[in-house]
Design an enzyme around this catalytic site. Structure first.
Site: not given
Length: 805
Positions: A431, A756
């Site tokens: 990510c 994230h």
């Protein structure tokens, strides 16, 4: 070669030979029981031959058993009719307990050039039981007789009679040149050995052997090491008379025996009628010239074959020079039908005695091997392109000079481009990469730069010196333009959402592989990484590749030092260096109020990447009673410390960056402690300004921690003149120091070692913002971009100069 009137295979055994083969306990011959079937032998005109053969055979048998045996005559000129013959019946077979691995087992390895006519008429031979299995005889109706006279061939085909399988197995190996006689299952290493070929180039390319002349004349036939016997009447006779060494010790490995003595299935032809050992699936038989005459066996080893097989190495140049007729013959050899043909073969008994004398002009050679291991064709090896891991030097990349010339003349384009958004598939913890890539795609000058570089296929560019440039060129070409919506539609958010159709998401695996190519510390899959660290990896990598290309355009005496800035040193070391004598990189600069300072600049060469993201900072050290010492350092991202409680906005962090700070514990050469100060200012502002909010800090007690605090950042950012160096304040206008936000990279979570990453990007075609979370794309409002939460905090801010919009 002996003529038809000469002596035959069973004639004139010496006393030693007779005892060796027919008296010893291991060498008894079992005869079939008497049967009323009578097999007429050979051509009717060869009666003497029949009588002589029978007499000599009877004498041999009488010497063994001491009894008279019935007269059994065998014919070899008729095709065995599978419907009437009983090839598998023991009444019609001769079996022997001769040990193939014993010294008494003698084979004559004879060979000659073969045409497709002769190649197709072979029998499957069981070397262990000395029996022939049912043979598959292809249609020979279209083939001419071996003796060249069609009348003789037609007459002889009518005269062919049945024969018991296996009796004349030693007649199958033939050749018209001196060839190696395999005594004791192996070749002697002191005489000339031959495997003939029709191609004269083969004789020139293959080295001449120096083995002993244990050779014999052989009729016109070929050797199939899997299925065929390896002798004939004349060749065996010569071997027995002239070259017998039956007492010589021999070792035959099990592996070799299995390879050379594989019985064929009854009623079925061997799939590949060549000397190549069948289990070697990786061996290319159709490209081997030796397949055309059924003689050769590929090998890369040296020495004597454990199974006594004479091996001929494949010559790569031979395949390239193979004649068309030889190629067609090879195809006929490989693609034999599995069913027998009813037509009689074009082979006659008389043909065995034709063209039997050795050729004095053909050069032959052989290679012996102990281990018949599967090998690949040398020709394929020569054609294989060496694959190197990682980038090759620019000197080995023929396309590098073209890209270098293009980058030297490229002009940056800052015009916004409307691209159809596409999500990026995340199959690992990628990510942080996906978020950074989306921000770079949304950067117009970066997009236009990569689109200006052509895409090269693997065929056009098998090796590359610029893998990172290639990967980002490919990435930008994954996105296509999207038409700009009319202003009327932009007013309604609902209509905009309906008109935005993201493209299919994809996985940029070629981008992920760059971490492995460059052996980066980021390359461990699944490891939580930092988006700012990855951005630095990308920008520095692109910059260095462009520097390497730039070297190609400079004279050889001009050198470029690939360096994005000075080596990191501590503040004390840097200040101590400032006190040393000046160098070529230093110069005295007169600032405001006629104050002078000594300035040092790190080696720095501009590239298109630095023209987009590169800026300069000035670090000045102030010391009482001394000249100011300044250092210019390049940067791609501005590192903003936000740890202080006073810092609540980006402007606060920028002011803290340029604030003067004191350095404690500094001493001069005289070891006197003095007070010094240091200040950092912005010397040059880049077209694209990336601000890094340093949310991850190290604490003495808890290790690395994340700073969870809201830092306000505006969409339009103005760089105050107070942040600029004194020498450039008056040179940079307001439009050149005003920036507009176009991308934000967020970090989700409270942990510094996990979490994230997502990205918000400005879409010019939408005239609004998109939120991209890996492969998810959705439209958001501007206030959602600047609004932060505890779970989602801004980490990287991407700004563009408004004068370039």
């Amino acid at each position: 070669m002996a003529s038809p009137s000469g002596q035959y295979i069973f004639g004139e055994f010496s006393d030693d030979e007779f005892k060796q083969f027919f008296v010893t306990a291991r060498c008894t011959v079992e005869l079939p029981p008497y049967n009323e079937h009578f097999f007429p032998c050979g051509p009717q005109s060869s009666g003497d031959f029949q009588d002589d053969m029978h007499l000599k055979f009877s004498e041999v048998i009488h010497g063994i058993s001491g009894e008279d045996c019935p007269r059994i005559e065998f014919g070899i000129e008729e095709v065995i009719d599978h419907s009437t013959a009983l090839p598998n019946n023991t009444d019609y077979s001769i079996s022997s307990n001769l040990n193939p691995q014993a010294p008494e087992f003698i084979l004559t390895c004879s060979s000659s050039p073969k045409t497709s006519n002769n190649v197709l008429h072979e029998n499957n031979f069981d070397a262990i039981n000395c029996q022939f299995s049912e043979c598959a005889i292809p249609d020979g109706s279209g083939n001419a007789d071996s003796d060249g006279t069609s009348g003789t061939g037609q007459r002889e085909r009518k005269k062919k009679k049945k024969r018991p399988p296996g009796y004349y197995s030693y007649l199958e190996g033939v050749g018209d040149v001196p060839s190696e006689t395999l005594v004791n299952g192996h070749a002697n290493s002191t005489g000339l050995n031959s495997i003939s070929t029709d191609d004269p180039d083969l004789a020139e390319d293959i080295p001449i052997s120096t083995t002993s002349p244990r050779t014999c004349n052989s009729p016109d036939n070929f050797v199939d090491l899997n299925n065929e016997a390896l002798s004939n009447d004349a060749s065996m006779h010569n071997a027995l008379d002239n070259a017998r060494t039956a007492g010589q010790p021999e070792e035959c490995s099990v592996t070799s025996s299995e390879q050379s003595c594989i019985p064929s299935d009854n009623g079925r032809e061997s799939p590949v009628r060549t000397a190549v050992v069948q289990p070697f699936a990786g061996t290319d038989t159709t490209e081997n010239l030796g397949v055309t005459n059924g003689q050769t066996l590929e090998s890369s080893e040296e020495g004597t074959a454990s199974n006594g097989v004479v091996l001929l190495p494949e010559v790569s140049s031979l395949s390239e020079e193979a004649k068309p007729e030889e190629t067609s013959t090879a195809q006929a050899v490989v693609h034999l039908p599995g069913s027998a043909s009813a037509n009689p073969p074009a082979k006659s008994w008389a043909s065995l005695f034709h063209n039997s004398k050795p050729s004095s002009t053909t050069q032959v050679a052989y290679v012996e091997t102990k281990n018949a291991t599967p090998v690949t064709s040398p020709q394929v090896t020569e054609k294989q392109v060496e694959i190197k891991e990682g980038p090759v030097p620019v000197s080995e990349d023929p396309v590098a000079i073209k890209i270098a010339e293009l980058l030297e003349e490229v002009k940056l384009v800052h015009k916004p481009v409307s691209l159809q958004p596409r999500g990026l598939i995340n199959k690992g913890n990628w990510c942080y990469i996906n978020a950074t890539l989306q921000a770079l795609v949304a950067c117009p000058p970066m997009y236009h730069l990569m689109k200006s570089i052509p895409v090269y296929t693997k065929a056009q560019r098998p090796c590359t010196s610029t893998p990172m440039i290639d990967s980002f060129v490919r990435l930008m070409n994954e996105f296509t333009n999207m038409p700009i919506l009319p202003k009327a539609k932009q007013a309604s958010g609902e209509k905009v959402i309906r008109d935005i159709r993201p493209g299919a998401p994809f996985e940029p695996a070629y981008i992920y592989r760059l971490l492995t190519v460059f052996k980066s510390s980021l390359s461990e899959k699944g490891r939580q990484e930092d988006a700012e660290e990855y951005l630095g990896f990308i920008l520095n990598g692109l910059h260095e590749e462009m520097l390497s290309l730039k070297k190609l355009l400079l004279p050889q005496n001009d050198k470029i030092h690939i360096n994005n800035g000075p080596d990191p040193v501590s503040e004390k070391e840097e200040i101590n260096k400032d006190e040393q004598e000046g160098s070529d990189e230093e110069w005295e600069q007169v600032g405001p109020r006629h104050k002078s300072s000594v300035t040092r600049q790190a080696d720095f060469v501009q590239t298109p990447i630095t023209d987009i993201f590169g800026g300069h900072m000035r670090s000045v050290v102030y010391q009482q009673s001394s000249k100011e010492s300044a250092t210019l350092q390049p940067f791609f991202t501005l590192q903003l410390d936000i740890q202080s409680e006073k810092i609540r906005t980006v402007q606060d962090a920028l002011e803290s960056l340029v604030a003067r700070e004191s350095v404690q514990g500094y001493t001069t050469k005289t070891k006197q402690e003095v007070e010094i100060c240091r200040r950092v200012t912005l010397e040059e502002l880049p077209p694209v300004l990336v601000l890094h909010l340093k949310r991850f800090v190290f604490e003495k007690t808890g290790g690395c921690q994340k700073l969870i605090k809201n830092i306000e950042y505006p969409v339009d950012l103005e760089i105050s003149k107070d942040l600029l160096s004194p020498g450039v304040k008056s040179k940079i206008f307001k439009g050149q120091r005003t920036y507009r936000l176009f991308a934000v990279v967020y970090h989700h979570g409270n942990s510094a070692t996990g979490g994230h990453y997502t990205t918000d990007v400005f879409q010019i075609g939408l005239n609004g913002w998109l939120r991209i979370d890996d492969q998810t794309v959705k439209v958001i409002n501007q206030y959602q971009v600047v609004k932060q939460t505890v779970e989602r905090t801004a980490y990287l801010l991407y700004y563009r100069r408004v004068d370039l919009l």
